[in-house]
Design a protein around this motif. Structure first.
Motif, PDB file in Angstrom:
ATOM      1  N   ASN A  18      34.836  29.988  33.070  1.00 33.01           N
ATOM      2  CA  ASN A  18      35.361  28.700  33.504  1.00 33.01           C
ATOM      3  C   ASN A  18      35.946  28.769  34.917  1.00 33.01           C
ATOM      4  OD1 ASN A  18      36.018  25.908  32.126  1.00 33.01           O
ATOM      5  ND2 ASN A  18      37.781  26.414  33.408  1.00 33.01           N
ATOM      6  N   ALA A  19      36.636  29.874  35.222  1.00 31.56           N
ATOM      7  CA  ALA A  19      37.307  30.009  36.513  1.00 31.56           C
ATOM      8  C   ALA A  19      36.414  30.600  37.596  1.00 31.56           C
ATOM      9  CB  ALA A  19      38.552  30.884  36.366  1.00 31.56           C
ATOM     10  N   HIS A  20      35.205  31.057  37.220  1.00 27.77           N
ATOM     11  CA  HIS A  20      34.273  31.672  38.164  1.00 27.77           C
ATOM     12  C   HIS A  20      34.872  32.927  38.810  1.00 27.77           C
ATOM     13  CE1 HIS A  20      31.902  28.062  37.626  1.00 27.77           C
ATOM     14  NE2 HIS A  20      32.926  27.342  38.014  1.00 27.77           N
ATOM     15  N   THR A  21      35.684  33.621  38.068  1.00 34.61           N
ATOM     16  CA  THR A  21      36.253  34.895  38.502  1.00 34.61           C
ATOM     17  C   THR A  21      36.667  35.672  37.263  1.00 34.61           C
ATOM     18  OG1 THR A  21      37.835  35.915  40.022  1.00 34.61           O
ATOM     19  CG2 THR A  21      38.648  34.103  38.683  1.00 34.61           C
ATOM     20  N   ALA A  22      36.921  36.960  37.401  1.00 31.77           N
ATOM     21  CA  ALA A  22      37.305  37.775  36.243  1.00 31.77           C
ATOM     22  C   ALA A  22      38.769  37.520  35.895  1.00 31.77           C
ATOM     23  CB  ALA A  22      37.083  39.254  36.541  1.00 31.77           C
ATOM     24  N   ILE A  23      39.001  37.045  34.689  1.00 28.01           N
ATOM     25  CA  ILE A  23      40.353  36.754  34.208  1.00 28.01           C
ATOM     26  C   ILE A  23      40.744  37.782  33.155  1.00 28.01           C
ATOM     27  CG2 ILE A  23      41.854  35.091  33.057  1.00 28.01           C
ATOM     28  CD1 ILE A  23      40.976  34.128  35.767  1.00 28.01           C
ATOM     29  N   TRP A  24      41.864  38.445  33.409  1.00 27.11           N
ATOM     30  CA  TRP A  24      42.402  39.429  32.478  1.00 27.11           C
ATOM     31  C   TRP A  24      43.712  38.902  31.907  1.00 27.11           C
ATOM     32  CZ3 TRP A  24      40.041  44.171  31.363  1.00 27.11           C
ATOM     33  CH2 TRP A  24      38.884  44.441  32.116  1.00 27.11           C
ATOM     34  N   LEU A  25      43.898  39.101  30.611  1.00 31.92           N
ATOM     35  CA  LEU A  25      45.049  38.550  29.902  1.00 31.92           C
ATOM     36  C   LEU A  25      46.002  39.658  29.479  1.00 31.92           C
ATOM     37  CD1 LEU A  25      43.057  36.159  27.524  1.00 31.92           C
ATOM     38  CD2 LEU A  25      44.078  35.575  29.741  1.00 31.92           C
ATOM     39  N   LYS A  26      47.240  39.594  29.939  1.00 28.78           N
ATOM     40  CA  LYS A  26      48.274  40.515  29.448  1.00 28.78           C
ATOM     41  C   LYS A  26      48.927  39.811  28.265  1.00 28.78           C
ATOM     42  CE  LYS A  26      50.770  44.264  29.504  1.00 28.78           C
ATOM     43  NZ  LYS A  26      50.270  45.386  28.697  1.00 28.78           N
ATOM     44  N   MET A  27      48.599  40.283  27.061  1.00 31.89           N
ATOM     45  CA  MET A  27      48.856  39.521  25.841  1.00 31.89           C
ATOM     46  C   MET A  27      50.255  39.740  25.263  1.00 31.89           C
ATOM     47  SD  MET A  27      46.241  37.614  25.259  1.00 31.89           S
ATOM     48  CE  MET A  27      46.507  37.197  23.533  1.00 31.89           C
ATOM     49  N   ASP A  28      51.274  39.303  25.999  1.00 31.22           N
ATOM     50  CA  ASP A  28      52.637  39.479  25.506  1.00 31.22           C
ATOM     51  C   ASP A  28      53.017  38.473  24.436  1.00 31.22           C
ATOM     52  OD1 ASP A  28      55.251  41.137  27.180  1.00 31.22           O
ATOM     53  OD2 ASP A  28      53.161  41.735  27.169  1.00 31.22           O
ATOM     54  N   ALA A  29      52.133  37.538  24.129  1.00 32.01           N
ATOM     55  CA  ALA A  29      52.343  36.688  22.960  1.00 32.01           C
ATOM     56  C   ALA A  29      52.311  37.514  21.673  1.00 32.01           C
ATOM     57  CB  ALA A  29      51.274  35.593  22.897  1.00 32.01           C
ATOM     58  N   LEU A  30      51.835  38.742  21.765  1.00 28.10           N
ATOM     59  CA  LEU A  30      51.733  39.610  20.581  1.00 28.10           C
ATOM     60  C   LEU A  30      52.972  40.456  20.351  1.00 28.10           C
ATOM     61  CD1 LEU A  30      48.026  40.818  20.956  1.00 28.10           C
ATOM     62  CD2 LEU A  30      48.914  38.813  19.759  1.00 28.10           C
ATOM     63  N   GLN A  31      54.015  40.282  21.182  1.00 27.12           N
ATOM     64  CA  GLN A  31      55.273  40.986  20.922  1.00 27.12           C
ATOM     65  C   GLN A  31      55.815  40.593  19.534  1.00 27.12           C
ATOM     66  OE1 GLN A  31      56.607  43.397  22.527  1.00 27.12           O
ATOM     67  NE2 GLN A  31      55.541  43.305  24.507  1.00 27.12           N
ATOM     68  N   PRO A  32      56.554  41.472  18.861  1.00 25.52           N
ATOM     69  CA  PRO A  32      57.019  41.199  17.503  1.00 25.52           C
ATOM     70  C   PRO A  32      57.722  39.855  17.316  1.00 25.52           C
ATOM     71  CG  PRO A  32      57.428  43.491  18.036  1.00 25.52           C
ATOM     72  CD  PRO A  32      56.914  42.846  19.292  1.00 25.52           C
ATOM     73  N   CYS A  33      58.482  39.417  18.317  1.00 24.73           N
ATOM     74  CA  CYS A  33      59.166  38.132  18.160  1.00 24.73           C
ATOM     75  C   CYS A  33      58.437  37.005  18.896  1.00 24.73           C
ATOM     76  CB  CYS A  33      60.620  38.224  18.624  1.00 24.73           C
ATOM     77  SG  CYS A  33      60.803  38.737  20.336  1.00 24.73           S
ATOM     78  N   GLY A  34      57.213  37.272  19.364  1.00 22.48           N
ATOM     79  CA  GLY A  34      56.367  36.200  19.841  1.00 22.48           C
ATOM     80  C   GLY A  34      56.327  35.937  21.329  1.00 22.48           C
ATOM     81  N   SER A  35      57.097  36.665  22.130  1.00 22.89           N
ATOM     82  CA  SER A  35      57.059  36.411  23.566  1.00 22.89           C
ATOM     83  C   SER A  35      57.473  37.642  24.359  1.00 22.89           C
ATOM     84  CB  SER A  35      57.966  35.238  23.954  1.00 22.89           C
ATOM     85  OG  SER A  35      59.303  35.674  24.142  1.00 22.89           O
ATOM     86  N   PHE A  36      57.178  37.578  25.659  1.00 21.97           N
ATOM     87  CA  PHE A  36      57.530  38.649  26.589  1.00 21.97           C
ATOM     88  C   PHE A  36      59.023  38.919  26.636  1.00 21.97           C
ATOM     89  CE2 PHE A  36      58.791  35.082  29.090  1.00 21.97           C
ATOM     90  CZ  PHE A  36      59.762  35.567  29.973  1.00 21.97           C
ATOM     91  N   LYS A  37      59.844  37.954  26.196  1.00 22.60           N
ATOM     92  CA  LYS A  37      61.299  38.074  26.321  1.00 22.60           C
ATOM     93  C   LYS A  37      61.839  39.360  25.712  1.00 22.60           C
ATOM     94  CE  LYS A  37      62.671  34.004  28.112  1.00 22.60           C
ATOM     95  NZ  LYS A  37      63.546  33.861  29.293  1.00 22.60           N
TER      96      LYS A  37
END
Length: 304
Positions: A18-37
């Motif tokens: 979609n973005a016409h470039t390589a997009i990499w995701l740092k998946m901090d939504a997977l932290q135990p309590c749900g966020s990077f916090k």
């Protein structure tokens, strides 16, 4: 062992096409309590625990409060979280599930924070949601993990509320020698406190927050966020609430992960199609959001 986990860095085929470039995701939504916090909050809580703190107090009805409650439970310390009346029932339920005492006070985070400050005794530690060097040092671990993979992005895209994530990412970039990697800081219209500060060249307090992305709802970013924006290549971008909500739905379909509108604001740049032109490898911080629900996001979309 730290309280947070090392999260995956994944290439997103749907977003890349979609973005016409390589997009990499740092998946901090997977932290135990749900966020990077949890990165920064966990670091702060462990530090204060080591100094003898006997209770944690926080003032957040969102991801920071959940991270403090989680850290307290794991460290065996009681936690009190003061939340404003606007806090959702879902967020309060999650805080109580972690064993936290929840006090509802005031119409805004500022009022809840004022009460929380009065509760702090000499044996307590107050854990700020975003304005604390301990938090920034913890959040910087995100970039440390990326550097260890030998992958260096051409740009990092993240959302900005109070500025804690921005401070942590810039600190991480700089301590890994990546002073040349720009940060694209995204806010929604109606919650653009960093955008206003950059334009004014000084800290600015918004009159009000007018956005459904309540996790971005700091009327004023921390001073360090503006300082980093002035010394590191940081560009400020505003997106609409509708674009953030649309990104949440599309990301759920693409990656089977539900994030809140604050995170959707950053993801909206990849779904824009042209916003990231000129970058070959882009890392997007999928910061998460444990209190989001799909029915809530869909209802917000119907009213925008």
């Amino acid at each position: 062992m730290p309280l947070h986990i090392a999260t995956p860095l994944l290439e997103s085929r749907p977003l890349s096409v979609n973005a016409h470039t390589a997009i990499w995701l740092k998946m901090d939504a997977l932290q135990p309590c749900g966020s990077f916090k949890l990165r920064g909050v966990g670091h702060a809580c462990e530090t204060h625990h080591g100094r003898g703190a006997q209770r944690f107090i926080s003032s957040s009805g969102g991801n920071a409060g959940l991270a403090v409650a989680y850290a307290g439970r794991k460290l065996g310390l009681p936690v009190t979280v003061v939340v404003p009346a606007t806090t959702t029932a879902r967020a309060i339920e999650l805080l109580k599930l972690e064993g936290a005492e929840v006090i509802v006070h005031g119409a805004s985070w500022q009022e809840a924070n004022q009460l929380a400050q009065t509760l702090v005794s000499p044996t307590d530690a107050f854990i700020h949601p975003f304005d604390d060097p301990l938090l920034w040092a913890g959040h910087a671990s995100m970039i440390d993990e990326v550097a260890q993979t030998a992958f260096k992005p051409d740009a990092v895209v993240l959302s900005v509320g109070g500025g804690g994530l921005l401070c942590g990412v810039v600190e991480g970039l700089q301590r890994n020698g990546w002073h040349d990697v720009p940060v694209i800081a995204v806010e929604t219209h109606g919650a653009g406190s960093l955008h206003a500060a950059i334009n004014a060249g000084k800290p600015v307090e918004l009159e009000r927050i007018d956005s459904i992305a309540t996790s971005l709802g700091a009327k004023r970013v921390c001073d360090q966020a503006l300082a980093y924006a002035q010394q590191h290549p940081v560009s400020s971008v505003l997106v609409s609430d509708l674009a953030a909500l649309d990104a949440c739905e599309r990301f759920l379909n693409d990656h089977r992960v539900l994030v809140e509108p604050a995170c959707g604001a950053a993801l909206a740049l990849a779904y824009d199609g042209a916003a990231l032109a000129g970058y070959a490898q882009v890392m997007m911080v999928v910061c998460g959001g444990a209190t989001a629900t799909l029915p809530q996001i869909q209802e917000w979309k119907r009213t925008r």
